[in-house]
Design a protein around this motif. Structure first.
Motif, short mmCIF file in Angstrom:
data_model
loop_
_atom_site.label_atom_id
_atom_site.label_comp_id
_atom_site.label_asym_id
_atom_site.label_seq_id
_atom_site.Cartn_x
_atom_site.Cartn_y
_atom_site.Cartn_z
N GLY A 1 -4.81 -3.45 4.19
CA GLY A 1 -4.22 -4.67 3.63
C GLY A 1 -3.46 -5.44 4.69
N SER A 2 -4.02 -5.50 5.91
CA SER A 2 -3.28 -6.04 7.06
C SER A 2 -3.09 -7.55 7.00
N THR A 3 -3.87 -8.25 6.16
CA THR A 3 -3.76 -9.72 6.12
C THR A 3 -2.76 -10.20 5.07
N GLY A 4 -2.16 -9.30 4.32
CA GLY A 4 -1.23 -9.70 3.26
C GLY A 4 0.20 -9.86 3.75
N SER A 5 1.09 -10.08 2.80
CA SER A 5 2.51 -10.27 3.12
C SER A 5 3.09 -9.00 3.76
N ILE A 6 2.88 -7.86 3.12
CA ILE A 6 3.36 -6.60 3.71
C ILE A 6 2.57 -6.29 4.98
N GLY A 7 1.27 -6.55 4.95
CA GLY A 7 0.42 -6.26 6.11
C GLY A 7 0.90 -6.96 7.37
N ALA B 1 -8.94 -5.18 5.37
CA ALA B 1 -8.59 -6.31 4.51
C ALA B 1 -9.72 -6.58 3.53
N SER C 1 -10.81 -10.04 2.42
CA SER C 1 -11.71 -11.17 2.71
C SER C 1 -11.25 -12.14 3.80
N LEU D 1 -13.28 1.28 3.05
CA LEU D 1 -11.81 1.37 3.01
C LEU D 1 -11.39 2.84 2.90
N ALA E 1 -1.01 -1.15 2.25
CA ALA E 1 -0.44 -2.42 1.77
C ALA E 1 -1.49 -3.23 1.02
N VAL F 1 -3.21 -4.58 -2.42
CA VAL F 1 -2.62 -4.92 -3.72
C VAL F 1 -3.50 -4.39 -4.85
N GLY F 2 -2.86 -3.81 -5.87
CA GLY F 2 -3.56 -3.41 -7.08
C GLY F 2 -4.16 -2.01 -7.04
N ALA G 1 3.12 1.05 0.26
CA ALA G 1 3.59 -0.20 -0.37
C ALA G 1 2.86 -0.40 -1.69
N ASP H 1 8.24 0.19 -0.65
CA ASP H 1 8.88 -0.70 -1.62
C ASP H 1 10.39 -0.64 -1.34
N ILE I 1 2.31 -9.94 -6.84
CA ILE I 1 3.66 -9.35 -6.99
C ILE I 1 4.70 -10.44 -7.29
P1 NAD Z 1 -0.92 -9.72 -0.62
O1 NAD Z 1 -1.73 -10.32 -1.73
O2 NAD Z 1 -0.15 -10.60 0.25
O3 NAD Z 1 -1.89 -8.85 0.31
C1 NAD Z 1 -2.79 -7.93 -0.23
C2 NAD Z 1 -3.63 -7.27 0.85
O4 NAD Z 1 -4.56 -6.41 0.19
C3 NAD Z 1 -4.45 -8.26 1.68
O5 NAD Z 1 -4.51 -7.81 3.00
C4 NAD Z 1 -5.84 -8.18 1.05
O6 NAD Z 1 -6.88 -8.39 1.98
C5 NAD Z 1 -5.88 -6.74 0.57
N1 NAD Z 1 -6.76 -6.58 -0.59
C6 NAD Z 1 -6.82 -7.33 -1.71
N2 NAD Z 1 -7.75 -6.86 -2.55
C7 NAD Z 1 -8.30 -5.78 -1.95
C8 NAD Z 1 -9.32 -4.87 -2.31
N3 NAD Z 1 -10.00 -4.99 -3.45
N4 NAD Z 1 -9.59 -3.87 -1.44
C9 NAD Z 1 -8.93 -3.77 -0.28
N5 NAD Z 1 -7.97 -4.60 0.12
C10 NAD Z 1 -7.66 -5.60 -0.71
O7 NAD Z 1 0.02 -8.62 -1.32
P2 NAD Z 1 1.43 -8.08 -0.81
O8 NAD Z 1 2.49 -8.94 -1.37
O9 NAD Z 1 1.40 -7.81 0.65
O10 NAD Z 1 1.52 -6.70 -1.61
C11 NAD Z 1 0.77 -5.55 -1.21
C12 NAD Z 1 1.30 -4.34 -1.95
O11 NAD Z 1 2.65 -4.11 -1.57
C13 NAD Z 1 1.33 -4.52 -3.47
O12 NAD Z 1 1.06 -3.29 -4.09
C14 NAD Z 1 2.76 -4.93 -3.76
O13 NAD Z 1 3.18 -4.57 -5.05
C15 NAD Z 1 3.50 -4.12 -2.70
N6 NAD Z 1 4.80 -4.67 -2.31
C16 NAD Z 1 4.87 -5.90 -1.75
C17 NAD Z 1 6.10 -6.43 -1.37
C18 NAD Z 1 6.20 -7.78 -0.69
O14 NAD Z 1 7.31 -8.16 -0.28
N7 NAD Z 1 5.13 -8.53 -0.53
C19 NAD Z 1 7.27 -5.67 -1.58
C20 NAD Z 1 7.16 -4.42 -2.15
C21 NAD Z 1 5.92 -3.92 -2.50
#
Ligand code: NAD
Ligand code: MG
Length: 382
Positions: free
Chosen positions: A9-15, A34, A36, A84, A98, A100-101, A121, A148, A207
């Motif tokens: 999940g490297s492209t997300g907020s936590i990533g 990631a 997509s 994955l 990191a 999501v879901g 995460a 978290d 989230i």
């Molecule tokens: P995000 O939507 O910003 O990023 C999600 C990441 O997951 C992306 O890199 C995406 O490519 C990847 N992803 C999405 N669907 C996927 C799939 N089907 N298979 C594989 N990878 C997939 O989400 P986020 O905010 O970074 O949150 C990630 C996790 O961390 C969640 O479980 C969230 O509850 C938890 N979390 C986030 C925060 C925060 O500050 N953002 C804080 C605490 C916990």
């Protein structure tokens, strides 16, 4: 100490915040995964030079293949949900999940079964398959380190093994989200844009909606039950609007410990990777000359039904939390597509939890089956 990390999940907020920590600590990246966003993933590959990348979405994996073809010494590419999971199995010092879901559950289990420590995460892994995850952790003797912020705070407060034995209560803090203080009439018309405005944190869309509906706090309550072994009635939600106190614990003598810091996820991410050590990191210090007040409020479960539904789900046990999570993932997707209203999220999650008894122990196929059932339930009841 240098470490080798796989980041899912490297492209997300936590990533991306995890990559800030990894960059600052000079850790080696074994794998990045990631769904997509491959242009961003390709940039990360250029900078961090991993040995492997995994792209879950098939069309995006094709695109990644051509992006990698233009690089001098590209990493190997894994594809799809199986890719994955395969990446999570490679031996490293820690797999940081990191994703999501519920899409993250298989990778969490695969990493643990391959004796990798997991920095988690992806709270949905514990919500949907808490019994399987904690059992696998015990059997394989690995560490499950919370990312978290609330769970990291609790974990940090429990480092003194003597006191930890006398833990009597967890005070799980909540920001309250953008709709704190509002009643159902005001929530009825809330749009996607309203719900995406979080006061303290900049997070992924799912989230952020979960924070607005308090589903996030419900998921975190369930996550805390699995991580710290307290029954749900010993976990109290405390609204702390400034998100400075990240959670607290209470011991048998009624002494309370809290962990504080700026609302910056790089602190808990880093602690999960450096534990049991602490090292300097990229997050700023908390400035007590400008911090004027810390306030405390009670969460309104009558209005925010997702929280009530999660409490019912963990009390029922078995697959009920998985059903609540599946219904929520589907409902949030529909809300983000403007197909249902904000209050429908809580209505649908609660209706799924009320719909059956959900049994006791379960297997991984049962989890996925329950998730599918919950999603179809939502589609049939909108
Ligand atoms: P995000 O939507 O910003 O990023 C999600 C990441 O997951 C992306 O890199 C995406 O490519 C990847 N992803 C999405 N669907 C996927 C799939 N089907 N298979 C594989 N990878 C997939 O989400 P986020 O905010 O970074 O949150 C990630 C996790 O961390 C969640 O479980 C969230 O509850 C938890 N979390 C986030 C925060 C925060 O500050 N953002 C804080 C605490 C916990
Ligand atoms: Mg949290």
């Amino acid at each position: 100490m240098s470490k080798t990390i796989t980041l899912l999940g490297s492209t997300g907020s936590i990533g991306t915040q995890s990559l800030d920590v990894i960059r600052a600590q000079g850790y080696r990246v074994h794998g990045l995964a990631a769904n997509s966003r491959v242009e961003m993933l390709a940039q990360q590959v250029q900078e961090f030079q991993p040995d492997w990348v995994a792209v879950v979405d098939e069309a995006a994996a094709d695109k990644m293949e051509s992006l990698l073809a233009g690089m001098p010494s590209p990493p190997r590419l894994l594809r799809g949900p199986e890719g994955l999971i395969e990446l999570a199995r490679h031996p490293v010092d820690a797999v940081l999940n990191a994703v999501v879901g519920i899409a993250g559950l298989g990778a969490t289990l695969a990493a643990i079964e391959s004796h990798n420590d997991v920095a988690l995460a992806n709270k949905e892994s514990l919500v949907t398959g808490g019994h399987l995850v904690t059992e696998a952790v015990r059997r394989n003797g690995v560490h499950l380190l919370p990312v978290d912020s609330e769970h990291s705070a609790i974990f940090q407060c429990l480092q003194d093994a003597h006191s930890a034995k006398t833990l009597t209560k967890i005070l799980l803090t909540a920001s309250g989200g953008p709709f704190f203080g509002m009643k159902r009439e005001q929530l009825a018309g809330k749009t996607r844009a309203d719900a995406l405005k979080h006061p303290n944190w900049n997070m992924g869309a799912k989230i952020t909606i979960d924070s607005a509906s308090l589903m996030n706090k419900g998921l975190e309550l369930i996550e805390a039950v699995w991580l710290f072994g307290l029954p749900p009635e010993k976990i109290q939600i405390v609204v702390q609007r400034q998100s400075i106190i990240h959670s607290m614990v209470q011991f048998s003598d009624n002494s309370v410990l809290a962990q504080l810091g700026v609302p910056d996820m790089r602190i808990p991410i880093q602690y999960a990777l450096t534990w049991p050590e602490r090292v300097p990191g990229p997050a700023p210090e908390l400035d007590f000359t400008t911090l004027k007040q810390l306030t405390f409020d009670v969460a309104d479960e009558e209005t925010f039904r997702c929280l009530a539904a999660c409490k019912k789900a963990i009390a029922k046990g078995g697959l009920a939390p998985c059903a609540a999570n599946g219904a929520n993932e589907e409902a949030v997707r529909l809300f983000l597509e403007d197909k249902i209203g904000f209050l429908d999220i809580g209505r649908l999650v609660e209706a799924v939890v009320d719909s059956e008894s959900f049994g006791g122990t379960y297997t991984l196929p049962d989890v996925y089956e329950c998730d599918r059932m919950a999603r179809s339930f939502v589609l049939a009841h909108i």
